[in-house]
Design a protein around this motif. Sequence first.
Motif, PDB file in Angstrom:
ATOM      1  N   VAL A 290       1.542  -1.751  -0.259  1.00  0.00           N
ATOM      2  CA  VAL A 290       2.103  -2.981   0.301  1.00  0.00           C
ATOM      3  C   VAL A 290       3.271  -3.388  -0.581  1.00  0.00           C
ATOM      4  O   VAL A 290       3.097  -3.665  -1.767  1.00  0.00           O
ATOM      5  CB  VAL A 290       1.056  -4.109   0.373  1.00  0.00           C
ATOM      6  CG1 VAL A 290       1.732  -5.442   0.675  1.00  0.00           C
ATOM      7  CG2 VAL A 290       0.031  -3.813   1.449  1.00  0.00           C
ATOM      8  N   CYS A 301       6.252  -9.350   2.788  1.00  0.00           N
ATOM      9  CA  CYS A 301       5.399  -8.170   2.586  1.00  0.00           C
ATOM     10  C   CYS A 301       5.464  -7.266   3.806  1.00  0.00           C
ATOM     11  O   CYS A 301       5.647  -7.731   4.944  1.00  0.00           O
ATOM     12  CB  CYS A 301       3.942  -8.587   2.341  1.00  0.00           C
ATOM     13  SG  CYS A 301       3.738  -9.842   1.061  1.00  0.00           S
ATOM     14  N   TRP A 302       5.286  -5.983   3.551  1.00  0.00           N
ATOM     15  CA  TRP A 302       5.210  -4.990   4.636  1.00  0.00           C
ATOM     16  C   TRP A 302       4.330  -3.845   4.161  1.00  0.00           C
ATOM     17  O   TRP A 302       4.474  -3.364   3.041  1.00  0.00           O
ATOM     18  CB  TRP A 302       6.591  -4.452   5.006  1.00  0.00           C
ATOM     19  CG  TRP A 302       6.680  -4.047   6.455  1.00  0.00           C
ATOM     20  CD1 TRP A 302       5.749  -3.363   7.167  1.00  0.00           C
ATOM     21  CD2 TRP A 302       7.759  -4.305   7.358  1.00  0.00           C
ATOM     22  NE1 TRP A 302       6.164  -3.178   8.455  1.00  0.00           N
ATOM     23  CE2 TRP A 302       7.400  -3.739   8.604  1.00  0.00           C
ATOM     24  CE3 TRP A 302       8.984  -4.932   7.239  1.00  0.00           C
ATOM     25  CZ2 TRP A 302       8.224  -3.797   9.716  1.00  0.00           C
ATOM     26  CZ3 TRP A 302       9.808  -4.999   8.356  1.00  0.00           C
ATOM     27  CH2 TRP A 302       9.433  -4.448   9.575  1.00  0.00           C
ATOM     28  N   GLN A 303       3.416  -3.411   5.033  1.00  0.00           N
ATOM     29  CA  GLN A 303       2.526  -2.300   4.710  1.00  0.00           C
ATOM     30  C   GLN A 303       3.227  -0.980   4.977  1.00  0.00           C
ATOM     31  O   GLN A 303       3.899  -0.807   5.994  1.00  0.00           O
ATOM     32  CB  GLN A 303       1.248  -2.380   5.540  1.00  0.00           C
ATOM     33  CG  GLN A 303       0.266  -1.256   5.257  1.00  0.00           C
ATOM     34  CD  GLN A 303      -0.883  -1.209   6.249  1.00  0.00           C
ATOM     35  OE1 GLN A 303      -0.951  -2.058   7.153  1.00  0.00           O
ATOM     36  NE2 GLN A 303      -1.772  -0.257   6.096  1.00  0.00           N
ATOM     37  N   ASP A 305       2.685   3.436   4.851  1.00  0.00           N
ATOM     38  CA  ASP A 305       1.718   4.524   4.741  1.00  0.00           C
ATOM     39  C   ASP A 305       2.089   5.417   3.556  1.00  0.00           C
ATOM     40  O   ASP A 305       3.028   5.140   2.806  1.00  0.00           O
ATOM     41  CB  ASP A 305       1.642   5.317   6.046  1.00  0.00           C
ATOM     42  CG  ASP A 305       2.993   5.922   6.417  1.00  0.00           C
ATOM     43  OD1 ASP A 305       3.904   5.937   5.568  1.00  0.00           O
ATOM     44  OD2 ASP A 305       3.138   6.390   7.563  1.00  0.00           O
ATOM     45  N   TRP A 342      -4.941 -10.240   2.878  1.00  0.00           N
ATOM     46  CA  TRP A 342      -4.306  -9.452   3.938  1.00  0.00           C
ATOM     47  C   TRP A 342      -4.155  -7.990   3.513  1.00  0.00           C
ATOM     48  O   TRP A 342      -4.401  -7.076   4.305  1.00  0.00           O
ATOM     49  CB  TRP A 342      -2.933 -10.048   4.261  1.00  0.00           C
ATOM     50  CG  TRP A 342      -2.114  -9.172   5.155  1.00  0.00           C
ATOM     51  CD1 TRP A 342      -2.272  -8.971   6.494  1.00  0.00           C
ATOM     52  CD2 TRP A 342      -1.005  -8.341   4.759  1.00  0.00           C
ATOM     53  NE1 TRP A 342      -1.326  -8.087   6.955  1.00  0.00           N
ATOM     54  CE2 TRP A 342      -0.537  -7.684   5.921  1.00  0.00           C
ATOM     55  CE3 TRP A 342      -0.366  -8.104   3.552  1.00  0.00           C
ATOM     56  CZ2 TRP A 342       0.535  -6.803   5.885  1.00  0.00           C
ATOM     57  CZ3 TRP A 342       0.704  -7.237   3.510  1.00  0.00           C
ATOM     58  CH2 TRP A 342       1.145  -6.589   4.662  1.00  0.00           C
ATOM     59  N   ALA A 343      -3.752  -7.747   2.269  1.00  0.00           N
ATOM     60  CA  ALA A 343      -3.618  -6.362   1.789  1.00  0.00           C
ATOM     61  C   ALA A 343      -4.976  -5.660   1.780  1.00  0.00           C
ATOM     62  O   ALA A 343      -5.068  -4.461   2.079  1.00  0.00           O
ATOM     63  CB  ALA A 343      -3.012  -6.358   0.392  1.00  0.00           C
ATOM     64  N   CYS A 346      -5.772  -4.501   5.187  1.00  0.00           N
ATOM     65  CA  CYS A 346      -4.955  -3.344   5.574  1.00  0.00           C
ATOM     66  C   CYS A 346      -5.530  -2.036   5.056  1.00  0.00           C
ATOM     67  O   CYS A 346      -5.155  -0.963   5.540  1.00  0.00           O
ATOM     68  CB  CYS A 346      -3.526  -3.516   5.068  1.00  0.00           C
ATOM     69  SG  CYS A 346      -2.612  -4.856   5.889  1.00  0.00           S
ATOM     70  N   VAL A 348      -5.264  -0.881   1.856  1.00  0.00           N
ATOM     71  CA  VAL A 348      -4.530  -0.301   0.723  1.00  0.00           C
ATOM     72  C   VAL A 348      -5.217  -0.697  -0.575  1.00  0.00           C
ATOM     73  O   VAL A 348      -6.032  -1.624  -0.623  1.00  0.00           O
ATOM     74  CB  VAL A 348      -3.067  -0.769   0.719  1.00  0.00           C
ATOM     75  CG1 VAL A 348      -2.378  -0.361   2.004  1.00  0.00           C
ATOM     76  CG2 VAL A 348      -2.975  -2.274   0.531  1.00  0.00           C
ATOM     77  N   ILE A 351      -0.373  -2.710  -4.721  1.00  0.00           N
ATOM     78  CA  ILE A 351       0.706  -3.581  -4.278  1.00  0.00           C
ATOM     79  C   ILE A 351       1.928  -3.274  -5.126  1.00  0.00           C
ATOM     80  O   ILE A 351       1.851  -3.270  -6.365  1.00  0.00           O
ATOM     81  CB  ILE A 351       0.321  -5.068  -4.407  1.00  0.00           C
ATOM     82  CG1 ILE A 351      -0.806  -5.406  -3.427  1.00  0.00           C
ATOM     83  CG2 ILE A 351       1.515  -5.970  -4.166  1.00  0.00           C
ATOM     84  CD1 ILE A 351      -1.313  -6.817  -3.550  1.00  0.00           C
ATOM     85  N   GLY A 438       8.310  -1.045  -1.694  1.00  0.00           N
ATOM     86  CA  GLY A 438       7.137  -0.219  -1.457  1.00  0.00           C
ATOM     87  C   GLY A 438       7.434   1.270  -1.544  1.00  0.00           C
ATOM     88  O   GLY A 438       6.640   2.041  -2.092  1.00  0.00           O
TER      89      GLY A 438
END
Length: 525
Positions: A290, A301-303, A305, A342-343, A346, A348, A351, A438
């Motif tokens: 993240v 924030c953005w997840q 892969d 939230w992370a 997801c 993950v 961070i 990220g």
Amino acid sequence: MSVRDRLKGLTPEDEKVLRLVGGHMGALASKDLKARCADGLDHGSETWAARKRDLTAESSSRWAGSVTKATHDQWALSRRGQAAHLDSLDAGIRTIAHRLSLPIGEKGTKRAPGGYRSKHEWFVKTRRLHVLEERRAAVAADRDNGTVHVVRGGRKLLNTRHNLDAADLTEAQWREKWETARWYLSADGESGKRFGNETIRVTPDGEVSVKLPVPLADLANAKHGRYVFAAKVTFPHRGAEWADRVEANRAVAYRIHLDVSRGRWYLDASWTRPVVKTMPLEAARAAGMVGVDTNADHFACWQLDVHGNPVGDPQRFPYDLTGTAAHRDAQIRHAITRMLHWAKRCGVRAIGLENLDFTAETTREKHGRKKRFRRLVSGIPTGRLRARLVSMAAELDMVIVAVDPAYTSRWGAQHWQKPLATPRRRTTRHDAASIAIGRRALGHPIRRRTAPPYDDRSDRRGHRTVQAPSGIREREETRHPATDRSRELRARAGTTRTRATSRASTTVRDARSDQTWVQDPLLLT
């Protein structure tokens, strides 16, 4: 780790005892701090032992140990602040001297400021240079002599005494705040002792008692010179963890304080958690990352892969850094809590965060009249954020990967902002920066893709950029058909097109001959 609970149900006798103990120990703490500042750099084990013996005669051995430890911590904090002040003065002196050496009106660069804009500003800055040099000489002399300037209760509250009207306080109200701030009602814990603390003891069922100093021993209402209060505490937040430590007789430090504006007594319990175990970088990257972009009013924030591709939609966690210090701290904690939860959802385990440090960017001499920019940079809580985020992430078994913040906003906006914008989703520059952070934490380049090998580019030797716009030919997409205008230009140059079109409908082959005819394109008028 620190938790707090209110002392409800205190009797007038309980409050009287607390005020007497706090005032008595506060006077001893002030006396000990004065002696430590007088020792300066000559402090040693002998002087420390002498001070502790004097305090023990007027309180107890454990009270004396807590006071001397707090004194040493306060003196060391003042020394660190003194060193930081010297660094700030040195930076200002270097910047002014550099700008004074340049011609008036000379423009600066990205790495160094230019000259001053007018003769008047140049003259004023020469005077300020002398002021800073004088201040630096005074601070350097204090540091060489081991002299520090400390105010028990806070220098801000001390200066408020001269501005009571602006603070909307009367002299009696200020006096009550001043005396309360100078009380000392803190005790360090001891592992192996009963309930982890012998001075301020809290039992598992919430009973609070205090070991009274020797001059106040006649106020005791329990055995061994202790006073038991009528109020009980429960610690709703992390109460189970606190209870486990207390029942195992592990060290817990306590602090009792009064909120004058509300008229409420509080008890803080704190303890040291084990050292956070680091996770191998490969294991942290195994489930993605993240990316978090820190701004003056929100976290973007953005997840991502494991391959560095954005997943889902960007998330923003706002916070408001106006108001009191307690309000700002609560806003930071709330935003970090929402982001971590939230992370965790997801899936993950890490961070990615920028390793920001704006110490050199907030100086008055570097940015001159750019007050708005300086306020914006100063408002970003970098130091507090790092401390809070690391400790809170450890509670959720997550790790923080700190990356270099260089060009993350610029390159993120260049390579990710426009491709990820849709009619129903507006991608901001901060969202694109979170992707760049990220990807850097995952070990990938910020750009979406790398250029192909030189021999594999268009026409084996043609130039092809990685992020070519849609209007440029010979990019990594299907070529558009040539227009009549391009055919006329080739005819004038004496060249002809030899490649046949690939569409089968425009090519006619005779079965009895090997000759091929190519149909001319239709004229478009």
